[in-house]
Design a protein around this motif. Sequence first.
Motif, PDB file in Angstrom:
ATOM      1  N   VAL A   1      58.449 -33.211 108.644  1.00 13.32           N
ATOM      2  CA  VAL A   1      58.308 -32.812 110.043  1.00 13.32           C
ATOM      3  C   VAL A   1      59.665 -32.401 110.602  1.00 13.32           C
ATOM      4  CG1 VAL A   1      57.773 -33.655 112.366  1.00 13.32           C
ATOM      5  CG2 VAL A   1      56.248 -34.182 110.459  1.00 13.32           C
ATOM      6  N   GLN A   2      60.690 -33.193 110.303  1.00  9.66           N
ATOM      7  CA  GLN A   2      62.035 -32.877 110.780  1.00  9.66           C
ATOM      8  C   GLN A   2      62.526 -31.563 110.175  1.00  9.66           C
ATOM      9  OE1 GLN A   2      64.856 -35.999 110.061  1.00  9.66           O
ATOM     10  NE2 GLN A   2      66.440 -35.056 111.286  1.00  9.66           N
TER      11      GLN A   2
ATOM     12  N   ALA B   1      60.636 -29.046 109.163  1.00 10.41           N
ATOM     13  CA  ALA B   1      59.847 -27.964 109.756  1.00 10.41           C
ATOM     14  C   ALA B   1      60.378 -27.577 111.130  1.00 10.41           C
ATOM     15  CB  ALA B   1      58.384 -28.372 109.854  1.00 10.41           C
ATOM     16  N   ARG B   2      60.886 -28.544 111.884  1.00  6.11           N
ATOM     17  CA  ARG B   2      61.441 -28.242 113.213  1.00  6.11           C
ATOM     18  C   ARG B   2      62.686 -27.374 113.115  1.00  6.11           C
ATOM     19  NH1 ARG B   2      60.751 -34.280 114.963  1.00  6.11           N
ATOM     20  NH2 ARG B   2      58.589 -34.222 115.631  1.00  6.11           N
ATOM     21  N   GLN B   3      63.374 -27.447 111.977  1.00 12.32           N
ATOM     22  CA  GLN B   3      64.602 -26.672 111.790  1.00 12.32           C
ATOM     23  C   GLN B   3      64.324 -25.234 111.348  1.00 12.32           C
ATOM     24  OE1 GLN B   3      67.567 -28.084 112.575  1.00 12.32           O
ATOM     25  NE2 GLN B   3      66.362 -29.864 113.144  1.00 12.32           N
ATOM     26  N   LEU B   4      63.120 -24.973 110.840  1.00  7.90           N
ATOM     27  CA  LEU B   4      62.782 -23.647 110.333  1.00  7.90           C
ATOM     28  C   LEU B   4      62.153 -22.789 111.425  1.00  7.90           C
ATOM     29  CD1 LEU B   4      61.131 -24.651 106.950  1.00  7.90           C
ATOM     30  CD2 LEU B   4      63.409 -23.703 107.293  1.00  7.90           C
ATOM     31  N   PRO B   5      62.487 -21.496 111.462  1.00 10.57           N
ATOM     32  CA  PRO B   5      61.780 -20.611 112.390  1.00 10.57           C
ATOM     33  C   PRO B   5      60.340 -20.444 111.914  1.00 10.57           C
ATOM     34  CG  PRO B   5      63.246 -19.351 110.980  1.00 10.57           C
ATOM     35  CD  PRO B   5      63.484 -20.803 110.677  1.00 10.57           C
ATOM     36  N   LEU B   6      59.396 -20.356 112.840  1.00 10.74           N
ATOM     37  CA  LEU B   6      57.992 -20.232 112.450  1.00 10.74           C
ATOM     38  C   LEU B   6      57.696 -18.929 111.744  1.00 10.74           C
ATOM     39  CD1 LEU B   6      56.041 -21.914 115.341  1.00 10.74           C
ATOM     40  CD2 LEU B   6      56.315 -22.673 113.004  1.00 10.74           C
ATOM     41  N   SER B   7      58.550 -17.937 111.917  1.00 13.54           N
ATOM     42  CA  SER B   7      58.325 -16.677 111.237  1.00 13.54           C
ATOM     43  C   SER B   7      58.883 -16.694 109.825  1.00 13.54           C
ATOM     44  CB  SER B   7      58.967 -15.535 112.028  1.00 13.54           C
ATOM     45  OG  SER B   7      60.365 -15.743 112.126  1.00 13.54           O
ATOM     46  N   ALA B   8      59.314 -17.872 109.366  1.00 14.64           N
ATOM     47  CA  ALA B   8      59.874 -17.995 108.016  1.00 14.64           C
ATOM     48  C   ALA B   8      58.830 -17.601 106.982  1.00 14.64           C
ATOM     49  CB  ALA B   8      60.346 -19.423 107.773  1.00 14.64           C
ATOM     50  N   ASN B   9      59.304 -17.171 105.859  1.00 13.51           N
ATOM     51  CA  ASN B   9      58.448 -16.743 104.761  1.00 13.51           C
ATOM     52  C   ASN B   9      57.472 -17.845 104.371  1.00 13.51           C
ATOM     53  OD1 ASN B   9      57.467 -15.909 102.237  1.00 13.51           O
ATOM     54  ND2 ASN B   9      59.332 -14.753 101.861  1.00 13.51           N
TER      55      ASN B   9
ATOM     56  N   LYS C   1      57.138 -26.164 104.403  1.00 12.26           N
ATOM     57  CA  LYS C   1      56.651 -26.548 105.725  1.00 12.26           C
ATOM     58  C   LYS C   1      56.108 -27.951 105.616  1.00 12.26           C
ATOM     59  CE  LYS C   1      55.868 -22.015 107.479  1.00 12.26           C
ATOM     60  NZ  LYS C   1      55.029 -21.152 108.219  1.00 12.26           N
ATOM     61  N   ALA C   2      56.031 -28.626 106.723  1.00 13.33           N
ATOM     62  CA  ALA C   2      55.655 -30.033 106.724  1.00 13.33           C
ATOM     63  C   ALA C   2      54.193 -30.227 106.378  1.00 13.33           C
ATOM     64  CB  ALA C   2      55.928 -30.618 108.100  1.00 13.33           C
ATOM     65  N   PRO C   3      53.902 -30.924 105.287  1.00  9.69           N
ATOM     66  CA  PRO C   3      52.509 -31.256 105.033  1.00  9.69           C
ATOM     67  C   PRO C   3      52.095 -32.389 105.956  1.00  9.69           C
ATOM     68  CG  PRO C   3      53.891 -32.158 103.301  1.00  9.69           C
ATOM     69  CD  PRO C   3      54.784 -31.392 104.237  1.00  9.69           C
ATOM     70  N   VAL C   4      51.027 -32.182 106.679  1.00  5.47           N
ATOM     71  CA  VAL C   4      50.554 -33.183 107.633  1.00  5.47           C
ATOM     72  C   VAL C   4      49.126 -33.530 107.234  1.00  5.47           C
ATOM     73  CG1 VAL C   4      50.168 -33.641 110.078  1.00  5.47           C
ATOM     74  CG2 VAL C   4      51.973 -32.093 109.390  1.00  5.47           C
ATOM     75  N   GLU C   5      48.712 -34.743 107.485  1.00  7.46           N
ATOM     76  CA  GLU C   5      47.367 -35.166 107.132  1.00  7.46           C
ATOM     77  C   GLU C   5      46.334 -34.242 107.739  1.00  7.46           C
ATOM     78  OE1 GLU C   5      46.570 -39.204 108.109  1.00  7.46           O
ATOM     79  OE2 GLU C   5      48.449 -39.901 107.233  1.00  7.46           O
ATOM     80  N   ALA C   6      45.348 -33.848 106.926  1.00  5.73           N
ATOM     81  CA  ALA C   6      44.291 -32.962 107.385  1.00  5.73           C
ATOM     82  C   ALA C   6      43.565 -33.595 108.560  1.00  5.73           C
ATOM     83  CB  ALA C   6      43.312 -32.680 106.252  1.00  5.73           C
ATOM     84  N   GLY C   7      43.248 -32.770 109.560  1.00  6.51           N
ATOM     85  CA  GLY C   7      42.508 -33.255 110.711  1.00  6.51           C
ATOM     86  C   GLY C   7      43.376 -33.847 111.796  1.00  6.51           C
ATOM     87  N   SER C   8      44.674 -33.924 111.587  1.00  5.82           N
ATOM     88  CA  SER C   8      45.528 -34.534 112.604  1.00  5.82           C
ATOM     89  C   SER C   8      45.806 -33.548 113.739  1.00  5.82           C
ATOM     90  CB  SER C   8      46.846 -35.015 112.005  1.00  5.82           C
ATOM     91  OG  SER C   8      47.697 -33.928 111.783  1.00  5.82           O
TER      92      SER C   8
END
Length: 115
Positions: free
Chosen positions: A25-26, A28-36, A41-48
């Motif tokens: 998560v930390q 992912a916050r440092q990466l621009p969302l337009s990144a390749n 990217k942060a894997p987060v529990e499905a459905g969260s």
Amino acid sequence: MIRIRGHVGDWPVDLSVEMDDQDWVQLARQLPLSANVQAAKAPVEAGSDDLWLGAQQLLREAGRMEGPQLLAELEALSGSAMAGKRLLVRLRHSAQVKVQSGTDAPVYSWVTAAG
């Protein structure tokens, strides 16, 4: 976990980096969302809720995106193809998203709410 294998010059490299969910998560916050899509990217529990909010933010910041590219981004965000497809369907039915037929694929656009 991230595993990097290869060579630096003539030296072989085999590096493993252990990361828990909070680390992802930390990062992912440092990466621009337009990144390749290849970017980690942060894997987060499905459905969260975090995953759903991340999917909304991804499309909102992009403005518009073709279906296959959006699906690839959502798969990378969620960490699985199935979770990515669920997010795509959820976005399709969201009041903030407009889906139009494109030349080769549907185009998803973020619609700002009229206030």
